[in-house]
Structures are given as structure tokens and as C-alpha cells.
Design an enzyme around this catalytic site. Structure first.
Site, mmCIF file in Angstrom:
data_model
loop_
_atom_site.group_PDB
_atom_site.id
_atom_site.type_symbol
_atom_site.label_atom_id
_atom_site.label_comp_id
_atom_site.label_asym_id
_atom_site.label_seq_id
_atom_site.Cartn_x
_atom_site.Cartn_y
_atom_site.Cartn_z
ATOM 1 C CG ASN A 22 5.513 7.465 -5.814
ATOM 2 O OD1 ASN A 22 5.533 6.216 -4.740
ATOM 3 N ND2 ASN A 22 6.843 8.581 -4.961
ATOM 4 C CB CYS A 68 10.402 0.917 -1.991
ATOM 5 S SG CYS A 68 9.118 2.029 -1.576
ATOM 6 C CD GLN A 119 6.553 15.084 2.767
ATOM 7 O OE1 GLN A 119 6.965 15.733 3.735
ATOM 8 N NE2 GLN A 119 5.757 14.062 3.612
ATOM 9 N N GLY A 125 0.922 -0.905 -0.064
ATOM 10 C CA GLY A 125 -0.226 0.348 -0.190
ATOM 11 C C GLY A 125 0.857 1.083 -0.100
ATOM 12 C CE LYS A 153 -4.938 12.716 3.907
ATOM 13 N NZ LYS A 153 -3.234 13.141 4.631
ATOM 14 C CB ALA A 182 0.745 10.980 -1.967
ATOM 15 C CB SER A 239 8.952 -0.933 -5.927
ATOM 16 O OG SER A 239 8.561 0.611 -5.358
ATOM 17 N NE ARG A 246 8.490 10.090 -1.577
ATOM 18 C CZ ARG A 246 9.053 10.837 -1.138
ATOM 19 N NH1 ARG A 246 9.384 11.356 -0.551
ATOM 20 N NH2 ARG A 246 8.915 9.780 0.903
ATOM 21 C CE1 TYR A 283 5.776 -3.109 -1.552
ATOM 22 C CE2 TYR A 283 7.105 -1.250 -2.296
ATOM 23 C CZ TYR A 283 6.586 -2.353 -2.781
ATOM 24 O OH TYR A 283 5.426 -2.501 -3.759
#
Length: 327
Positions: free
Chosen positions: A179, A121, A221, A80, A201, A194, A119, A223, A150
């Protein structure tokens, strides 16, 4: 190949669902989509596709999934957004069972090509400490210090793909996703990423009349975010290339999280008061994709500007929100 059986593990998920749709549109006649989720929780379901509900952590289920397949796309993982992966490291690492068993099954079932979705990551955290990040090259994964949980599982699975190719002749291909966003994906519940979280939101604040939102971290931050159609095109190019090493697959349009929320507010036609939750999961300070290799080797570059993709994503999530909550 149009008559060969193609398997999408994770076919009920966000990227998997779009991949199934793309393969259908290209005229592939035999597609098998596999996912652990109940069918009514799949983001896209196509009734002319063989849809199987299987837990691919189980080795026997992986053999069922790979039987008679020519190509396998392994997108299945327990994952996630940052809120999920920072708080569920063991669950994320247990995806190694999927990665391992799917490779074994693909080898034993005679699969010709195998795609693995890795990823960003996997990248060394030391190279992502500043918001003014230098775009990450593929070589920056080593020396290894990936996202705990992850990222380590993804990096390990990349190595397995490499060794299955070298030792057993299974033609593996690996993309490192940066992403991915778009419609027909998670937008609430804790696993959303995000872009979807920002849309939800802002929609929630606007429609409820509260006019305030919480942002995780200080908003500085950075991205990059890749539109789903650009991702699907990249997957196809990488899968059918002769490139054995992992390739970045991401946008190089860098934006701060504050800038992402600015963009969503513009799309929504509103301005909201922001509360910054500095104790919430926020991930690394900066991450961007260096696309030099994929552009040079495959001629791929993302074709969708962030604003264009976010407008479509916002409209889709707004529609889902009204359907669910009625205002």
C-alpha cells in the site's frame, strides 16, 4: 553504472514516475521510461528522459524497451485499488503477458539486473481474516492462497523471476509492496487506493458542503501504508543487494480504515457523517508488513509517519481537486 541505460517499465505511473525522478536526482544520465498511457496522462514527465509509449503486453515492444539496458525496473501492470482489482480479475491476470515478455526480453537483451514489483496481495488469505492481524512474514505466501486474479499473477511472476535467475542467470530482485501512497498518483476514477480515496472523499464532502462520506466495508479493516519516498529508497536497496528471495517493502504502522478517515478529517479540519457500504469491495480484514528481514538484511525501515505523509498527500490532492473542479 551512472552511464548505463536504466529502463523503468510503468514510468508514467505513480511509483514509476517517482523512481524516474529519483534516478535523475542521483545523476543517472540515460533513463528510458515506458508506459502504455498517452504522455498527457503520465503523472510525471521529464523531457531529458527517453519516454516511450508502448503496450508491454506485446512481446516486440518489450524488446524495444529493454534494448541496450543495464538495469530494468518492471513496475508496469494493469492495476488499481481494491475496487478495481476485485472487479477486473481477468485484466489483472493479463499482466502476466507483461511479466513474461519483459523477463524474456531482459534475458535476451543481456540486462544485468531486473527488479520486479510484487504485492502484499500474494499473501495467504487465511492469515488476513482478522483485523488484529499478525504482521505478514515473507514465508506466509505459502501454502498459496493469494488475492484472486491480481495476487495470483503477482505470485506466478515472482516464481518466474526466481526461475529466470536459476536457469538463465538473470539477476532478478523482488519486493512485495504494501500500500504505497503519496502525491503524483491516481486520486479519482476508480483505480485509486485507500489513502488517495480518503483524501478525495473528505475534500469533496468539505468543499461541496455535503458533510457526509461513504466508506467501503465496516471501517474496522486494518492496513499499513508506506510513504512513496520510503518505497523508492527500499527499491534501490533491494535492487542492489545480494538477496534473491522476495522481501516485504511496507510500513508496519497499523491503522484501521476508520482511523485513516479520522486522520484525514483532522488534517482537513472537519468532521463528517459516515455511511458504511457493506457490499462494496473491502479486501481482506487485516494486513500488516513484518519488516524483520529487510531491517536485518538491509537496515531499511520506513522513516515517514502516516500523519506526515497524509498531510502532504491531502494538500496535493486538494490542489488537483480545485484545479479540476474550481471550488
Amino acid at each position: 553504472m551512472k552511464d548505463g541505460l536504466i529502463v523503468i517499465a510503468g514510468g508514467g505511473g505513480f511509483i514509476g514516475g517517482h523512481l524516474v525522478a529519483s534516478l535523475r536526482n542521483q545523476g543517472f544520465a540515460r533513463i528510458r521510461a515506458v508506459d502504455i498511457k498517452p504522455f498527457d496522462e503520465w503523472y510525471q514527465v521529464f523531457h531529458d528522459v527517453e519516454n516511450l509509449r508502448l503496450d508491454l503486453q506485446d512481446k516486440e515492444n518489450c524488446y524495444t524497451a529493454c534494448k541496450d539496458a543495464v538495469e530494468v525496473y518492471c513496475l508496469a501492470a494493469d492495476m488499481g485499488g481494491m475496487g478495481f482489482i476485485e472487479n477486473n480479475k481477468a485484466l489483472c491476470m493479463l499482466s502476466v503477458l507483461i511479466s513474461t515478455h519483459m523477463l524474456l526480453a531482459a534475458k535476451d537483451c543481456g540486462v544485468k539486473r531486473y527488479f520486479y514489483s510484487s504485492s502484499a496481495c500474494v499473501y495467504n488469505a487465511d492469515k488476513q481474516r482478522s483485523e488484529d492481524v499478525v504482521p505478514l512474514k515473507e514465508a506466509d505466501a505459502y501454502p498459496a492462497m493469494p488475492e484472486d486474479g491480481y495476487g495470483w499473477e503477482k505470485l506466478f511472476a515472482e516464481r518466474m523471476c526466481s526461475h529466470f535467475r536459476e536457469d538463465f542467470g538473470l539477476e532478478t530482485r523482488v519486493a512485495r509492496f504494501h500500500n504505497v501512497y503519496g502525491p503524483f498518483g491516481t486520486w479519482e476514477g476508480g483505480r485509486e487506493k485507500a489513502p488517495a480515496a480518503a483524501c478525495r472523499k473528505v475534500i469533496e464532502a468539505k468543499r461541496s458542503g455535503r458533510h457526509e462520506i461513504e466508506i467501503w466495508g465496516d471501517g474496522r479493516q486494518t492496513r499499513s501504508f508506506m510513504w512513496i519516498d520510503d518505497c523508492i529508497k527500499g527499491i534501490d536497496l533491494i535492487m542492489h543487494s545480494d538477496i534473491h528471495e522476495p522481501l516485504n517493502l511496507g510500513s508496519d504502522e497499523l491503522v484501521t480504515i476508520n482511523g485513516l478517515y479520522d486522520l484525514v478529517e483532522e488534517i482537513a479540519g472537519t468532521r463528517l457523517r459516515r455511511e458504511y457500504n457493506l457490499s462494496a469491495p473491502k479486501g481482506v480484514n487485516g494486513r500488516n508488513s513484518d519488516n524483520t528481514r529487510i531491517q536485518r538484511l538491509l537496515g531499511w525501515a520506513p522513516g515517514t509517519a502516516l500523519r506526515d505523509g497524509m498531510e502532504k498527500t491531502y494538500a496535493w490532492i486538494d490542489e488537483r481537486y480545485v484545479q479540476k473542479y474550481g471550488h
